[in-house]
Scaffold this motif. Structure first.
Motif, PDB file in Angstrom:
ATOM      1  N   CYS A 294      21.897  57.399 -48.690  1.00  0.00           N
ATOM      2  CA  CYS A 294      22.426  58.207 -47.586  1.00  0.00           C
ATOM      3  C   CYS A 294      23.759  58.846 -47.960  1.00  0.00           C
ATOM      4  N   HIS A 295      23.896  60.138 -47.660  1.00  0.00           N
ATOM      5  CA  HIS A 295      25.195  60.794 -47.744  1.00  0.00           C
ATOM      6  C   HIS A 295      26.085  60.230 -46.637  1.00  0.00           C
ATOM      7  N   LEU A 296      27.420  60.325 -46.844  1.00  0.00           N
ATOM      8  CA  LEU A 296      28.349  59.618 -45.969  1.00  0.00           C
ATOM      9  C   LEU A 296      29.379  60.544 -45.345  1.00  0.00           C
ATOM     10  N   LEU A 297      29.454  60.531 -44.014  1.00  0.00           N
ATOM     11  CA  LEU A 297      30.562  61.136 -43.283  1.00  0.00           C
ATOM     12  C   LEU A 297      31.376  59.971 -42.721  1.00  0.00           C
ATOM     13  N   LEU A 298      32.547  59.736 -43.304  1.00  0.00           N
ATOM     14  CA  LEU A 298      33.316  58.533 -43.026  1.00  0.00           C
ATOM     15  C   LEU A 298      34.578  58.851 -42.237  1.00  0.00           C
ATOM     16  N   ASP A 299      35.122  57.821 -41.591  1.00  0.00           N
ATOM     17  CA  ASP A 299      36.376  57.984 -40.870  1.00  0.00           C
ATOM     18  C   ASP A 299      37.515  57.474 -41.740  1.00  0.00           C
ATOM     19  N   LYS A 300      38.727  57.829 -41.356  1.00  0.00           N
ATOM     20  CA  LYS A 300      39.888  57.295 -42.057  1.00  0.00           C
ATOM     21  C   LYS A 300      40.400  56.062 -41.307  1.00  0.00           C
ATOM     22  N   PRO A 301      41.022  55.093 -41.993  1.00  0.00           N
ATOM     23  CA  PRO A 301      41.075  54.962 -43.447  1.00  0.00           C
ATOM     24  C   PRO A 301      39.711  54.533 -43.990  1.00  0.00           C
ATOM     25  N   LEU A 302      39.500  54.822 -45.247  1.00  0.00           N
ATOM     26  CA  LEU A 302      38.212  54.511 -45.870  1.00  0.00           C
ATOM     27  C   LEU A 302      37.877  53.040 -45.762  1.00  0.00           C
ATOM     28  N   ALA A 303      38.865  52.187 -45.972  1.00  0.00           N
ATOM     29  CA  ALA A 303      38.642  50.741 -46.023  1.00  0.00           C
ATOM     30  C   ALA A 303      39.932  50.035 -45.661  1.00  0.00           C
ATOM     31  N   ALA A 304      39.838  48.739 -45.416  1.00  0.00           N
ATOM     32  CA  ALA A 304      41.012  47.941 -45.062  1.00  0.00           C
ATOM     33  C   ALA A 304      41.734  47.400 -46.282  1.00  0.00           C
ATOM     34  N   THR A 305      41.053  47.390 -47.442  1.00  0.00           N
ATOM     35  CA  THR A 305      41.656  46.918 -48.687  1.00  0.00           C
ATOM     36  C   THR A 305      41.227  47.824 -49.826  1.00  0.00           C
ATOM     37  N   VAL A 306      41.990  47.772 -50.899  1.00  0.00           N
ATOM     38  CA  VAL A 306      41.652  48.563 -52.087  1.00  0.00           C
ATOM     39  C   VAL A 306      40.317  48.110 -52.657  1.00  0.00           C
ATOM     40  N   GLU A 307      40.097  46.816 -52.665  1.00  0.00           N
ATOM     41  CA  GLU A 307      38.835  46.292 -53.204  1.00  0.00           C
ATOM     42  C   GLU A 307      37.645  46.849 -52.432  1.00  0.00           C
ATOM     43  N   GLN A 308      37.730  46.858 -51.101  1.00  0.00           N
ATOM     44  CA  GLN A 308      36.650  47.420 -50.293  1.00  0.00           C
ATOM     45  C   GLN A 308      36.459  48.902 -50.582  1.00  0.00           C
ATOM     46  N   GLY A 309      37.562  49.633 -50.714  1.00  0.00           N
ATOM     47  CA  GLY A 309      37.477  51.060 -51.001  1.00  0.00           C
ATOM     48  C   GLY A 309      36.820  51.345 -52.336  1.00  0.00           C
ATOM     49  N   ARG A 310      37.153  50.533 -53.332  1.00  0.00           N
ATOM     50  CA  ARG A 310      36.540  50.714 -54.653  1.00  0.00           C
ATOM     51  C   ARG A 310      35.042  50.447 -54.600  1.00  0.00           C
ATOM     52  N   ALA A 311      34.634  49.499 -53.768  1.00  0.00           N
ATOM     53  CA  ALA A 311      33.208  49.213 -53.639  1.00  0.00           C
ATOM     54  C   ALA A 311      32.469  50.400 -53.045  1.00  0.00           C
ATOM     55  N   VAL A 312      33.083  51.078 -52.078  1.00  0.00           N
ATOM     56  CA  VAL A 312      32.457  52.266 -51.491  1.00  0.00           C
ATOM     57  C   VAL A 312      32.331  53.365 -52.542  1.00  0.00           C
ATOM     58  N   VAL A 313      33.423  53.636 -53.238  1.00  0.00           N
ATOM     59  CA  VAL A 313      33.404  54.694 -54.253  1.00  0.00           C
ATOM     60  C   VAL A 313      32.391  54.365 -55.343  1.00  0.00           C
ATOM     61  N   GLY A 314      32.325  53.112 -55.755  1.00  0.00           N
ATOM     62  CA  GLY A 314      31.357  52.721 -56.767  1.00  0.00           C
ATOM     63  C   GLY A 314      29.926  52.946 -56.317  1.00  0.00           C
ATOM     64  N   ALA A 315      29.632  52.610 -55.051  1.00  0.00           N
ATOM     65  CA  ALA A 315      28.283  52.809 -54.526  1.00  0.00           C
ATOM     66  C   ALA A 315      27.943  54.292 -54.431  1.00  0.00           C
ATOM     67  N   VAL A 316      28.913  55.111 -54.020  1.00  0.00           N
ATOM     68  CA  VAL A 316      28.708  56.560 -53.921  1.00  0.00           C
ATOM     69  C   VAL A 316      28.404  57.143 -55.303  1.00  0.00           C
ATOM     70  N   GLU A 317      29.189  56.755 -56.284  1.00  0.00           N
ATOM     71  CA  GLU A 317      29.001  57.293 -57.637  1.00  0.00           C
ATOM     72  C   GLU A 317      27.678  56.834 -58.237  1.00  0.00           C
ATOM     73  N   GLU A 318      27.335  55.569 -58.029  1.00  0.00           N
ATOM     74  CA  GLU A 318      26.101  55.044 -58.597  1.00  0.00           C
ATOM     75  C   GLU A 318      24.875  55.702 -57.968  1.00  0.00           C
ATOM     76  N   ALA A 319      24.931  55.940 -56.661  1.00  0.00           N
ATOM     77  CA  ALA A 319      23.785  56.521 -55.953  1.00  0.00           C
ATOM     78  C   ALA A 319      23.739  58.045 -56.066  1.00  0.00           C
ATOM     79  N   GLY A 320      24.863  58.662 -56.422  1.00  0.00           N
ATOM     80  CA  GLY A 320      24.904  60.118 -56.521  1.00  0.00           C
ATOM     81  C   GLY A 320      24.835  60.824 -55.189  1.00  0.00           C
TER      82      GLY A 320
END
Length: 294
Positions: free
Chosen positions: A85-111
Protein backbone atom coordinates in the motif's frame (compact mmCIF):
# COMPACT_ATOMS: atom_id res chain seq x y z
CA UNK A 1 -6.68 4.46 -6.64
CA UNK A 2 -8.57 2.63 -3.89
CA UNK A 3 -7.70 4.08 -0.51
CA UNK A 4 -8.57 3.22 3.07
CA UNK A 5 -8.51 5.39 6.18
CA UNK A 6 -6.91 4.33 9.45
CA UNK A 7 -8.25 6.33 12.39
CA UNK A 8 -11.53 7.77 13.61
CA UNK A 9 -10.54 10.73 15.79
CA UNK A 10 -11.23 14.46 15.29
CA UNK A 11 -8.60 14.86 12.56
CA UNK A 12 -9.90 11.84 10.65
CA UNK A 13 -13.45 13.16 10.87
CA UNK A 14 -12.86 16.81 10.01
CA UNK A 15 -10.05 16.48 7.46
CA UNK A 16 -9.13 13.03 6.18
CA UNK A 17 -12.53 11.52 5.49
CA UNK A 18 -13.89 14.62 3.67
CA UNK A 19 -10.70 14.94 1.60
CA UNK A 20 -10.70 11.28 0.60
CA UNK A 21 -14.40 11.07 -0.17
CA UNK A 22 -14.36 14.26 -2.21
CA UNK A 23 -11.29 13.52 -4.35
CA UNK A 24 -12.16 12.73 -7.96
CA UNK A 25 -9.26 10.31 -8.52
CA UNK A 26 -9.83 8.22 -5.40
CA UNK A 27 -12.15 5.39 -4.54
CA UNK A 28 -12.60 5.80 -0.79
CA UNK A 29 -13.01 2.15 0.14
CA UNK A 30 -13.26 1.90 3.90
CA UNK A 31 -12.33 2.84 7.45
CA UNK A 32 -10.52 0.96 10.20
CA UNK A 33 -10.20 2.22 13.75
CA UNK A 34 -9.10 1.04 17.14
CA UNK A 35 -12.70 1.54 18.28
CA UNK A 36 -14.92 -0.51 15.95
CA UNK A 37 -18.06 1.45 16.84
CA UNK A 38 -16.37 4.73 15.87
CA UNK A 39 -15.13 3.19 12.60
CA UNK A 40 -18.66 2.03 11.80
CA UNK A 41 -20.11 5.48 12.50
CA UNK A 42 -17.52 7.29 10.35
CA UNK A 43 -17.82 4.73 7.54
CA UNK A 44 -21.60 5.03 7.46
CA UNK A 45 -21.34 8.81 7.31
CA UNK A 46 -19.34 8.52 4.08
CA UNK A 47 -21.03 5.47 2.60
CA UNK A 48 -18.04 3.15 2.84
CA UNK A 49 -17.23 -0.11 4.58
CA UNK A 50 -16.05 -0.36 8.19
CA UNK A 51 -13.26 -2.93 8.60
CA UNK A 52 -12.70 -4.91 11.77
CA UNK A 53 -9.47 -6.43 10.41
CA UNK A 54 -6.84 -3.92 9.34
CA UNK A 55 -5.01 -6.49 7.22
CA UNK A 56 -8.22 -7.14 5.30
CA UNK A 57 -8.36 -3.42 4.54
CA UNK A 58 -4.73 -3.48 3.34
CA UNK A 59 -5.60 -6.36 1.01
CA UNK A 60 -8.53 -4.46 -0.52
CA UNK A 61 -6.85 -1.12 -1.28
CA UNK A 62 -3.93 0.43 -3.16
CA UNK A 63 -3.15 3.03 -0.49
CA UNK A 64 -3.95 4.04 3.08
CA UNK A 65 -4.27 7.41 4.77
CA UNK A 66 -3.35 7.41 8.44
CA UNK A 67 -4.85 9.67 11.13
CA UNK A 68 -3.48 8.04 14.28
CA UNK A 69 -0.99 8.90 17.05
CA UNK A 70 2.63 8.63 15.86
CA UNK A 71 3.51 5.52 17.85
CA UNK A 72 0.46 3.73 16.40
CA UNK A 73 0.92 5.15 12.90
CA UNK A 74 4.50 3.89 12.58
CA UNK A 75 3.74 0.22 13.13
CA UNK A 76 0.65 0.18 10.92
CA UNK A 77 2.39 2.18 8.19
CA UNK A 78 5.19 -0.37 7.99
CA UNK A 79 2.64 -3.21 7.82
CA UNK A 80 0.67 -1.41 5.12
CA UNK A 81 3.81 -0.79 3.06
CA UNK A 82 4.79 -4.45 3.28
CA UNK A 83 1.28 -5.26 2.03
CA UNK A 84 1.97 -3.09 -1.04
CA UNK A 85 0.00 0.00 0.00
CA UNK A 86 1.10 3.54 -0.79
CA UNK A 87 1.10 5.76 2.31
CA UNK A 88 -0.44 9.13 3.11
CA UNK A 89 0.88 9.74 6.62
CA UNK A 90 0.43 12.37 9.30
CA UNK A 91 3.16 14.23 11.13
CA UNK A 92 5.20 13.32 13.08
CA UNK A 93 6.09 10.17 11.19
CA UNK A 94 6.86 8.23 14.37
CA UNK A 95 7.42 8.65 18.09
CA UNK A 96 11.03 7.42 17.94
CA UNK A 97 13.84 7.34 15.41
CA UNK A 98 13.81 3.55 15.47
CA UNK A 99 10.11 3.47 14.55
CA UNK A 100 10.69 6.01 11.78
CA UNK A 101 13.53 3.99 10.31
CA UNK A 102 11.30 0.92 10.26
CA UNK A 103 8.70 2.81 8.22
CA UNK A 104 11.29 4.10 5.75
CA UNK A 105 12.81 0.64 5.45
CA UNK A 106 9.42 -0.92 4.69
CA UNK A 107 8.64 1.79 2.11
CA UNK A 108 11.97 1.29 0.34
CA UNK A 109 11.76 -2.49 0.40
CA UNK A 110 8.20 -2.55 -0.96
CA UNK A 111 8.79 0.23 -3.50
CA UNK A 112 5.64 2.11 -2.52
CA UNK A 113 5.09 5.86 -2.56
CA UNK A 114 4.82 7.90 0.63
CA UNK A 115 3.76 11.43 1.54
CA UNK A 116 3.77 12.92 5.04
CA UNK A 117 1.17 15.65 5.52
CA UNK A 118 2.94 18.78 6.74
CA UNK A 119 0.13 21.30 6.36
CA UNK A 120 2.10 24.33 5.17
CA UNK A 121 3.81 22.30 2.46
CA UNK A 122 0.44 21.60 0.84
CA UNK A 123 -1.15 25.04 1.14
CA UNK A 124 -0.76 27.14 -1.99
CA UNK A 125 0.60 30.41 -0.59
CA UNK A 126 2.99 28.98 2.02
CA UNK A 127 4.32 26.31 -0.36
CA UNK A 128 5.00 28.87 -3.09
CA UNK A 129 6.76 31.09 -0.54
CA UNK A 130 8.95 28.21 0.67
CA UNK A 131 9.97 27.40 -2.90
CA UNK A 132 10.73 31.07 -3.60
CA UNK A 133 12.83 31.58 -0.45
CA UNK A 134 14.76 28.35 -1.00
CA UNK A 135 16.14 29.91 -4.19
CA UNK A 136 17.28 33.09 -2.42
CA UNK A 137 20.93 33.05 -1.27
CA UNK A 138 22.38 34.61 1.84
CA UNK A 139 19.92 33.80 4.60
CA UNK A 140 21.47 34.68 7.95
CA UNK A 141 18.92 33.44 10.45
CA UNK A 142 15.28 32.40 10.76
CA UNK A 143 12.63 32.49 13.46
CA UNK A 144 9.58 30.27 13.78
CA UNK A 145 6.86 30.68 16.39
CA UNK A 146 4.10 28.06 16.57
CA UNK A 147 1.72 28.70 19.46
CA UNK A 148 -1.42 26.67 20.07
CA UNK A 149 -4.06 26.86 22.78
CA UNK A 150 -4.84 23.13 22.89
CA UNK A 151 -4.09 22.84 26.62
CA UNK A 152 -5.36 26.28 27.62
CA UNK A 153 -8.84 25.98 26.13
CA UNK A 154 -11.51 23.36 25.55
CA UNK A 155 -10.10 21.48 22.57
CA UNK A 156 -10.84 18.08 21.12
CA UNK A 157 -7.15 17.90 20.15
CA UNK A 158 -5.95 17.65 23.76
CA UNK A 159 -5.38 13.96 23.11
CA UNK A 160 -3.24 11.64 25.26
CA UNK A 161 -0.31 11.57 22.83
CA UNK A 162 -0.20 15.39 22.66
CA UNK A 163 -0.25 15.60 26.45
CA UNK A 164 2.63 13.13 26.57
CA UNK A 165 4.74 14.53 23.72
CA UNK A 166 3.82 18.24 23.85
CA UNK A 167 4.27 21.04 21.36
CA UNK A 168 7.75 19.92 20.27
CA UNK A 169 6.27 16.85 18.59
CA UNK A 170 2.92 18.31 17.53
CA UNK A 171 3.75 21.72 16.05
CA UNK A 172 7.53 21.34 15.87
CA UNK A 173 7.19 19.31 12.65
CA UNK A 174 5.32 22.20 11.03
CA UNK A 175 8.12 24.64 11.84
CA UNK A 176 10.80 22.24 10.61
CA UNK A 177 8.91 21.56 7.38
CA UNK A 178 9.15 25.28 6.55
CA UNK A 179 12.71 25.97 7.73
CA UNK A 180 14.58 22.90 6.45
CA UNK A 181 13.83 23.40 2.71
CA UNK A 182 15.01 27.01 2.94
CA UNK A 183 17.95 26.95 5.39
CA UNK A 184 19.13 23.37 4.80
CA UNK A 185 19.63 20.34 7.00
CA UNK A 186 20.58 20.61 10.68
CA UNK A 187 23.97 19.69 12.13
CA UNK A 188 23.49 20.82 15.74
CA UNK A 189 20.46 21.17 18.03
CA UNK A 190 20.00 23.02 21.32
CA UNK A 191 16.75 23.02 23.30
CA UNK A 192 15.41 24.35 26.60
CA UNK A 193 12.06 24.11 28.37
CA UNK A 194 11.38 27.67 29.52
CA UNK A 195 7.86 28.99 29.95
CA UNK A 196 4.43 27.65 30.87
CA UNK A 197 3.29 24.10 30.31
CA UNK A 198 4.86 22.36 27.35
CA UNK A 199 6.57 25.46 25.93
CA UNK A 200 9.89 24.64 24.29
CA UNK A 201 12.62 26.70 22.69
CA UNK A 202 14.86 25.10 20.06
CA UNK A 203 17.95 26.54 18.35
CA UNK A 204 19.19 24.94 15.13
CA UNK A 205 22.54 25.21 13.37
CA UNK A 206 21.94 24.60 9.67
CA UNK A 207 24.48 23.07 7.31
CA UNK A 208 24.34 26.12 5.05
CA UNK A 209 25.68 28.32 7.85
CA UNK A 210 22.42 29.94 8.96
CA UNK A 211 20.79 29.48 12.35
CA UNK A 212 17.15 29.39 13.37
CA UNK A 213 15.11 29.53 16.58
CA UNK A 214 11.78 27.84 17.28
CA UNK A 215 9.31 28.78 20.02
CA UNK A 216 6.70 26.06 20.38
CA UNK A 217 3.74 25.69 22.73
CA UNK A 218 0.28 24.17 23.03
CA UNK A 219 -0.31 26.10 26.28
CA UNK A 220 -0.58 29.63 24.88
CA UNK A 221 -3.53 31.88 25.72
CA UNK A 222 -6.14 31.57 22.96
CA UNK A 223 -5.70 35.23 22.00
CA UNK A 224 -1.97 34.67 21.48
CA UNK A 225 -2.19 31.50 19.41
CA UNK A 226 -0.98 31.38 15.83
CA UNK A 227 2.05 30.67 13.68
CA UNK A 228 4.71 32.95 12.22
CA UNK A 229 7.98 32.41 10.37
CA UNK A 230 10.49 35.13 9.49
CA UNK A 231 13.75 34.89 7.56
CA UNK A 232 16.55 37.47 7.76
CA UNK A 233 19.40 37.75 5.29
CA UNK A 234 21.08 39.64 2.49
CA UNK A 235 17.75 40.03 0.68
CA UNK A 236 16.15 41.58 3.76
CA UNK A 237 13.25 40.09 5.71
CA UNK A 238 10.76 37.55 4.37
CA UNK A 239 7.59 36.59 6.24
CA UNK A 240 5.64 33.37 5.70
CA UNK A 241 2.21 34.32 4.33
CA UNK A 242 -0.91 33.16 6.10
CA UNK A 243 -3.09 30.73 4.21
CA UNK A 244 -6.80 31.15 3.71
CA UNK A 245 -7.14 27.43 2.97
CA UNK A 246 -8.29 24.92 5.52
CA UNK A 247 -7.03 21.41 6.13
CA UNK A 248 -9.23 19.68 3.55
CA UNK A 249 -7.91 21.49 0.44
CA UNK A 250 -4.36 20.96 1.70
CA UNK A 251 -5.01 17.25 2.20
CA UNK A 252 -6.45 17.04 -1.31
CA UNK A 253 -3.11 18.39 -2.59
CA UNK A 254 -1.27 15.84 -0.48
CA UNK A 255 -3.36 13.13 -2.17
CA UNK A 256 -2.40 14.64 -5.54
CA UNK A 257 1.24 14.39 -4.52
CA UNK A 258 0.83 10.75 -3.50
CA UNK A 259 -0.87 9.92 -6.78
CA UNK A 260 1.95 11.58 -8.72
CA UNK A 261 4.65 9.79 -6.73
CA UNK A 262 2.90 6.43 -7.20
CA UNK A 263 2.46 7.04 -10.92
CA UNK A 264 5.96 8.32 -11.69
CA UNK A 265 8.07 6.58 -9.07
CA UNK A 266 9.66 9.92 -8.15
CA UNK A 267 9.68 10.56 -4.39
CA UNK A 268 7.91 13.66 -3.11
CA UNK A 269 9.93 16.16 -1.05
CA UNK A 270 7.73 15.34 1.96
CA UNK A 271 8.13 11.58 1.77
CA UNK A 272 8.78 9.19 4.65
CA UNK A 273 12.53 9.83 4.45
CA UNK A 274 11.93 13.55 5.09
CA UNK A 275 9.56 12.60 7.89
CA UNK A 276 12.34 10.49 9.40
CA UNK A 277 14.78 13.42 9.28
CA UNK A 278 12.25 15.58 11.11
CA UNK A 279 11.84 12.80 13.70
CA UNK A 280 15.62 12.65 14.20
CA UNK A 281 15.78 16.39 14.89
CA UNK A 282 12.79 16.26 17.24
CA UNK A 283 14.35 13.35 19.11
CA UNK A 284 17.63 15.25 19.56
CA UNK A 285 15.75 18.26 20.93
CA UNK A 286 13.56 16.07 23.15
CA UNK A 287 16.61 14.44 24.72
CA UNK A 288 17.90 17.88 25.70
CA UNK A 289 14.53 18.91 27.13
CA UNK A 290 14.43 15.75 29.24
CA UNK A 291 17.95 16.39 30.51
CA UNK A 292 16.78 19.86 31.50
CA UNK A 293 14.07 18.37 33.69
CA UNK A 294 10.86 18.84 31.71
Amino acid sequence: MRIGLLGTGPWAQMAHAPALSGHGELDFAGVWGRRPEAAKELAERHGVRAYDDVDALFADVDAVAVALPPEVQAGLAARAARAGCHLLLDKPLAATVEQGRAVVGAVEEAGVASVVFFTARFQSEPDAWITEQAAVPGWFTGRAQWLGAVFSSESSFATPWRREKGALWDVGPHALSVLLPVLGDVRRVTAAAYGPGDTAHVVLDHTGGASSTLTLSLTAPPAASGAAVELFGEAGVAVLPESSEGAVPALVRAVDALLAAARTGRPHACDAAFGLRVTEILSAADALLNVGGR
